[in-house]
Design a protein around this motif. Sequence first.
Motif, PDB file in Angstrom:
ATOM      1  N   UNK A 245       0.831  -1.203   0.000  1.00  0.00           N
ATOM      2  CA  UNK A 245       0.000   0.000   0.000  1.00  0.00           C
ATOM      3  C   UNK A 245       0.867   1.256   0.000  1.00  0.00           C
ATOM      4  N   UNK A 246       1.907   1.263   0.835  1.00  0.00           N
ATOM      5  CA  UNK A 246       2.818   2.402   0.875  1.00  0.00           C
ATOM      6  C   UNK A 246       3.523   2.564  -0.466  1.00  0.00           C
ATOM      7  N   UNK A 247       3.966   1.453  -1.027  1.00  0.00           N
ATOM      8  CA  UNK A 247       4.664   1.489  -2.315  1.00  0.00           C
ATOM      9  C   UNK A 247       3.763   2.051  -3.403  1.00  0.00           C
ATOM     10  N   UNK A 248       2.519   1.578  -3.469  1.00  0.00           N
ATOM     11  CA  UNK A 248       1.582   2.038  -4.496  1.00  0.00           C
ATOM     12  C   UNK A 248       1.256   3.515  -4.314  1.00  0.00           C
ATOM     13  N   UNK A 249       1.066   3.934  -3.058  1.00  0.00           N
ATOM     14  CA  UNK A 249       0.757   5.340  -2.798  1.00  0.00           C
ATOM     15  C   UNK A 249       1.933   6.224  -3.167  1.00  0.00           C
ATOM     16  N   UNK A 250       3.144   5.789  -2.820  1.00  0.00           N
ATOM     17  CA  UNK A 250       4.334   6.574  -3.164  1.00  0.00           C
ATOM     18  C   UNK A 250       4.544   6.671  -4.657  1.00  0.00           C
ATOM     19  N   UNK A 251       4.345   5.570  -5.360  1.00  0.00           N
ATOM     20  CA  UNK A 251       4.505   5.596  -6.818  1.00  0.00           C
ATOM     21  C   UNK A 251       3.456   6.487  -7.463  1.00  0.00           C
ATOM     22  N   UNK A 252       2.227   6.418  -6.973  1.00  0.00           N
ATOM     23  CA  UNK A 252       1.170   7.284  -7.511  1.00  0.00           C
ATOM     24  C   UNK A 252       1.513   8.754  -7.289  1.00  0.00           C
ATOM     25  N   UNK A 253       2.041   9.074  -6.094  1.00  0.00           N
ATOM     26  CA  UNK A 253       2.428  10.458  -5.816  1.00  0.00           C
ATOM     27  C   UNK A 253       3.540  10.910  -6.747  1.00  0.00           C
ATOM     28  N   UNK A 254       4.522  10.049  -7.005  1.00  0.00           N
ATOM     29  CA  UNK A 254       5.622  10.400  -7.897  1.00  0.00           C
ATOM     30  C   UNK A 254       5.117  10.640  -9.314  1.00  0.00           C
ATOM     31  N   UNK A 255       4.201   9.804  -9.775  1.00  0.00           N
ATOM     32  CA  UNK A 255       3.648   9.960 -11.125  1.00  0.00           C
ATOM     33  C   UNK A 255       2.875  11.267 -11.241  1.00  0.00           C
ATOM     34  N   UNK A 302       8.921  15.346 -30.825  1.00  0.00           N
ATOM     35  CA  UNK A 302       7.835  15.324 -31.810  1.00  0.00           C
ATOM     36  C   UNK A 302       6.450  15.466 -31.193  1.00  0.00           C
ATOM     37  N   UNK A 303       6.351  15.726 -29.898  1.00  0.00           N
ATOM     38  CA  UNK A 303       5.058  16.058 -29.293  1.00  0.00           C
ATOM     39  C   UNK A 303       5.062  17.551 -29.030  1.00  0.00           C
ATOM     40  N   UNK A 304       4.225  18.282 -29.737  1.00  0.00           N
ATOM     41  CA  UNK A 304       4.267  19.748 -29.704  1.00  0.00           C
ATOM     42  C   UNK A 304       3.614  20.338 -28.458  1.00  0.00           C
ATOM     43  N   UNK A 305       2.636  19.661 -27.891  1.00  0.00           N
ATOM     44  CA  UNK A 305       1.966  20.174 -26.702  1.00  0.00           C
ATOM     45  C   UNK A 305       2.910  20.072 -25.510  1.00  0.00           C
ATOM     46  N   UNK A 306       3.304  21.222 -24.957  1.00  0.00           N
ATOM     47  CA  UNK A 306       4.292  21.233 -23.887  1.00  0.00           C
ATOM     48  C   UNK A 306       3.809  20.491 -22.653  1.00  0.00           C
ATOM     49  N   UNK A 307       2.545  20.622 -22.321  1.00  0.00           N
ATOM     50  CA  UNK A 307       2.011  19.952 -21.129  1.00  0.00           C
ATOM     51  C   UNK A 307       2.082  18.434 -21.276  1.00  0.00           C
ATOM     52  N   UNK A 308       1.648  17.942 -22.433  1.00  0.00           N
ATOM     53  CA  UNK A 308       1.660  16.493 -22.661  1.00  0.00           C
ATOM     54  C   UNK A 308       3.091  15.986 -22.776  1.00  0.00           C
ATOM     55  N   UNK A 309       3.924  16.739 -23.499  1.00  0.00           N
ATOM     56  CA  UNK A 309       5.306  16.319 -23.717  1.00  0.00           C
ATOM     57  C   UNK A 309       6.071  16.222 -22.397  1.00  0.00           C
ATOM     58  N   UNK A 310       5.978  17.270 -21.582  1.00  0.00           N
ATOM     59  CA  UNK A 310       6.682  17.271 -20.311  1.00  0.00           C
ATOM     60  C   UNK A 310       6.126  16.248 -19.333  1.00  0.00           C
ATOM     61  N   UNK A 311       4.796  16.139 -19.288  1.00  0.00           N
ATOM     62  CA  UNK A 311       4.178  15.176 -18.375  1.00  0.00           C
ATOM     63  C   UNK A 311       4.527  13.748 -18.740  1.00  0.00           C
ATOM     64  N   UNK A 312       4.496  13.442 -20.030  1.00  0.00           N
ATOM     65  CA  UNK A 312       4.828  12.085 -20.461  1.00  0.00           C
ATOM     66  C   UNK A 312       6.292  11.763 -20.174  1.00  0.00           C
ATOM     67  N   UNK A 313       7.172  12.744 -20.413  1.00  0.00           N
ATOM     68  CA  UNK A 313       8.590  12.540 -20.104  1.00  0.00           C
ATOM     69  C   UNK A 313       8.789  12.287 -18.615  1.00  0.00           C
ATOM     70  N   UNK A 314       8.057  13.020 -17.783  1.00  0.00           N
ATOM     71  CA  UNK A 314       8.169  12.816 -16.344  1.00  0.00           C
ATOM     72  C   UNK A 314       7.716  11.430 -15.922  1.00  0.00           C
ATOM     73  N   UNK A 315       6.614  10.972 -16.485  1.00  0.00           N
ATOM     74  CA  UNK A 315       6.118   9.633 -16.155  1.00  0.00           C
ATOM     75  C   UNK A 315       7.106   8.561 -16.610  1.00  0.00           C
ATOM     76  N   UNK A 316       7.657   8.742 -17.811  1.00  0.00           N
ATOM     77  CA  UNK A 316       8.669   7.796 -18.304  1.00  0.00           C
ATOM     78  C   UNK A 316       9.880   7.790 -17.373  1.00  0.00           C
ATOM     79  N   UNK A 317      10.291   8.971 -16.932  1.00  0.00           N
ATOM     80  CA  UNK A 317      11.424   9.061 -16.028  1.00  0.00           C
ATOM     81  C   UNK A 317      11.173   8.353 -14.709  1.00  0.00           C
TER      82      UNK A 317
END
Length: 352
Positions: A245-255, A302-317
């Motif tokens: 539960x702690x692991x899942x909550x922490x990962x969700x917070x990081x995402x 190649x993703x022009x929308x800054x919000x989507x591009x940055x958010x997706x990069x963060x999730x991948x990271x």
Amino acid sequence: MHVPDGFIDLPVSAATGVVAAAAVAVGLRGARRELDERTAPLAGLVAAFIFAVQMLNFPVAAGTSGHLLGGALAAILVGPYTGILCVSVVLLMQAVLFADGGLTALGVNITDMAVVTTVVAYALFRGLVTILPRTRRSVTAASFAAALVSVPAAALAFTGLYAIGGTSDVPLGETLTAMVGVHLLIGIGEAAITALTVGAVIAVRPDLVHGARGLTAPLKLRVGGELVDAAPAAPAVAPARPTRTVWAAGLAAAVVLAGFVSFYASADPDGLEKVAADQGIDKKAEEHHTAGSPLADYGVKDISDARISGGLAGVIGVGATVAVGSGVFWAVRRRRTATASGGTASVPPETA
């Protein structure tokens, strides 16, 4: 405070690379004593959480921002040896995938941001919890102070390295004053984030916080006019609480932090970037070797929308960091188990 290529000359970069490699080797060995069946699964999560929070630059002065370094947070949550490994994993992911922090400067960054911050913070933290009342509030307060001091300590260490191997002729006195001054302000933000995170975990699962072990003081009885330790009471029988539960909550917070909140982070240069531009340290800065990578500068190519591009990069990271970090710590934990089962006495976990 990610140092790019070109700030520090190659001899000093190579020397710090040796120091960083030695520190990682010591960290791998020491982490075997710190990690157990409860904390090993969380070490990779700590690395991913630090990666996510480092994307959240916060303003500290006019035209200057700061971000978490994470050494104090990692050391207090999972131990100093494991903490060095956590921050090193983060720095490796940032340099290789996101062109953040030079590849030839990776040794400088690990030495400064992983080793110096962790060692300084944990030494101060242990000193404070030794003299303060053994309570959860004391651990949180000690976390705040340790994190606060660790950031200007890293700034001081960078200035020392630049004095030895800097590639530009700059007034070191002014550089030192500027670096320590701005990073003292950044340290306040680091301290707040560290204390809030440590306090939140202690409130839910104090048994998972390395720095909070042994908080309960022994009961004292007065016998013949003297205080003596009472016999420890038998522990209540209770089922082991899972860490899932702690692991899942922490990962969700990081995402959420990396994928969504990071869009609102300050766009101002961080403390090192600002001082480097003002003092001329960046005169010989070099373009990152992976500047053309698909995730460079925390955006998806190649993703022009800054919000989507940055958010997706963060999730991948976050995903990449938790995968690599978990793999490292699983291997360390497995090595300890294999050593113990092979008949070699393993060193018991450190106690507070």
